[in-house]
Design an enzyme around this catalytic site. Structure first.
Site, PDB file in Angstrom:
ATOM      1  N   GLU A 134       0.871  -1.170   0.000  1.00 13.47           N
ATOM      2  CA  GLU A 134       0.000   0.000   0.000  1.00 13.47           C
ATOM      3  C   GLU A 134       0.913   1.226   0.000  1.00 13.47           C
ATOM      4  OE1 GLU A 134      -2.685   0.258   3.318  1.00 13.47           O
ATOM      5  OE2 GLU A 134      -3.487   2.173   2.604  1.00 13.47           O
ATOM      6  N   ARG A 174       5.024 -12.758   9.636  1.00 13.52           N
ATOM      7  CA  ARG A 174       5.710 -11.513   9.307  1.00 13.52           C
ATOM      8  C   ARG A 174       6.998 -11.417  10.097  1.00 13.52           C
ATOM      9  NH1 ARG A 174       2.080  -7.743   9.065  1.00 13.52           N
ATOM     10  NH2 ARG A 174       3.342  -5.923   9.474  1.00 13.52           N
ATOM     11  N   LYS A 201       4.116   0.820   9.584  1.00 14.56           N
ATOM     12  CA  LYS A 201       4.304   2.054   8.841  1.00 14.56           C
ATOM     13  C   LYS A 201       3.715   3.246   9.600  1.00 14.56           C
ATOM     14  CE  LYS A 201       3.016   0.120   4.855  1.00 14.56           C
ATOM     15  NZ  LYS A 201       2.556   0.002   3.473  1.00 14.56           N
TER      16      LYS A 201
HETATM   17  P1  ATP Z   1       2.718  -2.422   8.158  1.00 14.94           P
HETATM   18  O1  ATP Z   1       1.843  -3.325   8.961  1.00 14.94           O
HETATM   19  O2  ATP Z   1       4.168  -2.501   8.514  1.00 14.94           O
HETATM   20  O3  ATP Z   1       2.237  -1.033   8.115  1.00 14.94           O
HETATM   21  P2  ATP Z   1       1.468  -3.421   5.846  1.00 14.94           P
HETATM   22  O4  ATP Z   1       1.251  -4.885   5.920  1.00 14.94           O
HETATM   23  O5  ATP Z   1       0.314  -2.552   6.061  1.00 14.94           O
HETATM   24  O6  ATP Z   1       2.709  -3.017   6.716  1.00 14.94           O
HETATM   25  P3  ATP Z   1       1.602  -3.354   3.030  1.00 14.94           P
HETATM   26  O7  ATP Z   1       2.082  -2.248   2.184  1.00 14.94           O
HETATM   27  O8  ATP Z   1       0.172  -3.669   3.020  1.00 14.94           O
HETATM   28  O9  ATP Z   1       2.098  -3.038   4.477  1.00 14.94           O
HETATM   29  O10 ATP Z   1       2.462  -4.658   2.784  1.00 14.94           O
HETATM   30  C1  ATP Z   1       2.822  -5.134   1.524  1.00 14.94           C
HETATM   31  C2  ATP Z   1       3.219  -6.555   1.652  1.00 14.94           C
HETATM   32  O11 ATP Z   1       4.310  -6.702   2.547  1.00 14.94           O
HETATM   33  C3  ATP Z   1       2.095  -7.409   2.209  1.00 14.94           C
HETATM   34  O12 ATP Z   1       2.008  -8.570   1.433  1.00 14.94           O
HETATM   35  C4  ATP Z   1       2.511  -7.708   3.608  1.00 14.94           C
HETATM   36  O13 ATP Z   1       2.028  -8.931   4.003  1.00 14.94           O
HETATM   37  C5  ATP Z   1       4.037  -7.673   3.517  1.00 14.94           C
HETATM   38  N1  ATP Z   1       4.612  -7.278   4.806  1.00 14.94           N
HETATM   39  C6  ATP Z   1       4.351  -6.166   5.510  1.00 14.94           C
HETATM   40  N2  ATP Z   1       5.012  -6.167   6.680  1.00 14.94           N
HETATM   41  C7  ATP Z   1       5.725  -7.312   6.708  1.00 14.94           C
HETATM   42  C8  ATP Z   1       6.603  -7.911   7.656  1.00 14.94           C
HETATM   43  N3  ATP Z   1       6.894  -7.323   8.814  1.00 14.94           N
HETATM   44  N4  ATP Z   1       7.134  -9.123   7.350  1.00 14.94           N
HETATM   45  C9  ATP Z   1       6.863  -9.714   6.185  1.00 14.94           C
HETATM   46  N5  ATP Z   1       6.042  -9.211   5.267  1.00 14.94           N
HETATM   47  C10 ATP Z   1       5.468  -8.026   5.511  1.00 14.94           C
HETATM   48 MG    MG Z   2      -1.472  -3.319   4.673  1.00 15.42          MG
END
Ligand code: ATP
Ligand code: MG
Length: 575
Positions: free
Chosen positions: A53, A278, A288
């Site tokens: 995102e 994760r 984020k």
């Molecule tokens: P955050 O929770 O850190 O704000 P998010 O999951 O909202 O991150 P996205 O931009 O939606 O961030 O994530 C893009 C991809 O990265 C998704 O497929 C998510 O599952 C993966 N991802 C995000 N954080 C992690 C993590 N800590 N470890 C592994 N994969 C991750």
């Molecule tokens: Mg997300």
């Protein structure tokens, strides 16, 4: 020297840049794919996607996901799409879209022409929604967000049906169209899937598919005033792109029945969602939202502050793509949550740079040393090894003269036992040079602070010369005063002083001493032309990268990581 950011070549699917390795290690996701290939489930195709995102910069957790998704595509000769999951216009920005692409490329991956946006599918998603309404599987609901929540029930209690649940298909079609046309204010109505308010899975209790939101979108502008939810957009986007394995983090496991329900009701191509744990790191926050707060509240200098766990921060700190890919490989992929020790990340950088970084000498907190029996005008060129791990990196000349700098901390007036560095009357070897002996200590009359050391050298002990068989216990680094360059060096400590800085009061654990700036460092002249992002080992002190703030005449270095076993090594080689 390492060139970290060569211009991008157009390369094949998911290939990594030269110098990189890609893991071939087995994990449960690869087992699933192997099985699917055996049964020909997707006609032998493997097609993944990385769906960020664009609401912030990517972090090391995303790097794990990128290495996994693009790595699988590469290993199976398949494809990996980059898809922006841009369904929330309020938090999303073009700046993030650009930074994400830059970071994925820098990590060594390429999506070729497969760059997509969920917003590309808004029209198609709308048509899909109409299809569900016509099937009697979706309805327009007038409950407010709070009321929806209140009707949802809990894990132990079933939810209650909305009074709008049984609207006719015609009324739903009419209202949904008018939602799109902008007739209703924000939050006035939603489109909900008609599933089961008593389902034990809360995600199945008539989840919202669309909300009214009069907001400009970074790509579609003002075309839309209804926006799809993640759950509604995600699976259908996967389906439209013919993804085979939709890999996401564990918190989406409970959403999988909904993912499947939408695809089944629509009767469209059905990818398989697979969840993995994760990445969590000690002494690090990863969400984020929190990273944005660190930036906005001024705890760090920006998203790419070298203390940030963002890819751009790690890059500026001196992490290489190779070290991050190595890390992703070492931590592996599992189904259960765990927290990785940040020391493991640091080790990956050491292992990478140990092989590649040129060794140089730099003195961070200098004190002057005058070699009284060394002639005044003479400058001797001594030979120094650029990398003991790699003979092909050769040697360089370093100047030796009567006036030098050594580290303040390498001298003690009252040395403790087993102190093998310099002290009055004691001898120490200067790396690549001679053995010196401290004969006198000059002090500031007022403060008593040691300002200069007077020494003598033993001309018979030049490193590498046949006579230099004499050994002393300690070896220290130094630079020749006249030829040394002044530099700024930034030392970093962990951004948090608590192993797991979670909870609402996570800010309380911010380490107030995470940055130390040293302005009077002296570095050897061979570093004069060093460019931002070049990496070096400062002997005995760690690995350092040239910061992007660096200017000719005003070099700035970041300590990327300390050395593990400096002393052991230097005392053994004793050169
Ligand atoms: P955050 O929770 O850190 O704000 P998010 O999951 O909202 O991150 P996205 O931009 O939606 O961030 O994530 C893009 C991809 O990265 C998704 O497929 C998510 O599952 C993966 N991802 C995000 N954080 C992690 C993590 N800590 N470890 C592994 N994969 C991750
Ligand atoms: Mg997300």
């Amino acid at each position: 020297m390492i060139e970290k950011d060569k211009p991008l070549e157009v390369r094949g699917v998911g290939e990594v840049k030269p110098g990189g390795t890609m893991p071939e290690r087995k994990n449960f996701i690869r087992d699933i794919i192997d099985e699917d290939l055996k049964t020909n489930k997707y006609s032998g195709r493997v097609h993944t996607r990385f769906p960020p995102e664009p609401n912030g910069y990517l972090h090391i957790g995303h790097a794990k996901s990128i290495c996994l998704n693009f790595g699988i595509a590469r290993n199976y000769k398949g494809f990996c799409n980059l898809r922006f999951d841009d369904t929330n216009p309020i938090k999303e920005e073009q700046e993030y879209v650009e930074s994400i692409q830059k970071d994925v490329r820098w990590l060594g991956f390429d999506w070729d022409d497969r760059l997509f946006y969920a917003s590309d599918y808004f029209e198609q998603l709308y048509e899909f929604a109409v299809r569900l309404i016509k099937k009697g599987k979706a309805y327009v609901c007038d409950l407010t967000a709070d009321e929806v929540r209140e009707h949802r029930g809990t894990l132990t209690e079933p939810g209650r049906d909305s009074q709008y649940r049984n609207r006719s298909i015609e009324e739903n079609l009419d209202l949904f169209e008018r939602m799109r046309k902008g007739e209703f204010p924000n939050g006035a109505r939603t489109l909900r899937a008609k599933i089961d308010m008593a389902s034990p899975n809360l995600n199945m209790r008539d989840p919202v598919m669309y909300r009214v939101l009069h907001a400009s979108h970074h790509r579609t502008g003002d075309k839309w005033c209804i926006y799809p939810t993640y759950d509604w957009a995600h699976g259908q986007s996967d389906s439209l792109e013919k993804i085979t394995h939709s890999i996401c983090t564990l918190e989406f496991a409970d959403h999988r029945p909904l993912y499947d329900w939408f695809l089944d009701e629509l009767e469209i191509y059905h990818p398989q969602q697979i969840e993995f744990a994760r990445l969590n790191l000690t002494y690090t926050v990863m969400s984020k939202r929190k990273l944005l707060q660190l930036v906005e509240e001024g705890y760090v200098g920006g998203w790419n502050d070298p203390r940030m766990p963002t890819i751009s921060g790690l890059r500026r700190r001196g992490y290489t793509p190779e070290s991050l890919r190595l890390f992703a490989d070492r931590i592996g992929v599992a189904r259960s949550e765990s927290t990785v020790d940040v020391a493991m990340l640091e080790d990956c950088l050491r292992d990478d740079l140990n092989k590649r970084a040129r060794r140089v000498m730099a003195v961070l907190r200098p004190i002057k040393v005058v070699i009284e029996n060394y002639p005044e005008q003479v400058v001797e060129d001594l030979e120094a090894v650029n990398n003991p791990e790699d003979a092909s990196m050769g040697v360089r000349k370093i100047p030796f003269s009567r006036t030098l700098y050594i580290e303040k901390d390498d001298f003690r007036e009252d040395p403790p036992k087993k102190y093998f560095r310099l002290s009055p009357g004691a001898e120490v070897r200067l790396r690549y040079a001679y053995i010196i002996k401290c004969t006198d200590v000059m002090k500031d009359e007022k403060t008593g602070e040691v300002t200069e050391l007077r020494c003598t050298y033993d001309p018979e002990t030049r490193s590498g010369s046949p006579q230099s068989s004499r050994k002393v216990k300690g070896t220290i680094h130094w630079v020749s005063a006249q030829q040394a360059i002044k530099a700024e060096v930034r030392l970093y400590d962990r951004l948090f002083n608590m192993e797991n800085p979670g909870g609402d009061n996570w800010r309380d654990f911010i380490n107030p001493k995470s940055l130390e700036v040293l302005n009077e460092c002296k570095i050897e002249g061979s570093l004069e032309k060093a460019r931002p992002e070049e990496l070096f080992q400062f002997e005995r002190l760690g690995y350092f990268s040239v910061d992007t703030d660096s200017r000719p005449g005003n070099p700035v270095f970041n300590r990327s990581v300390t050395l593990r076993d400096t002393w052991a090594k230097i005392e053994k080689t004793g050169t």
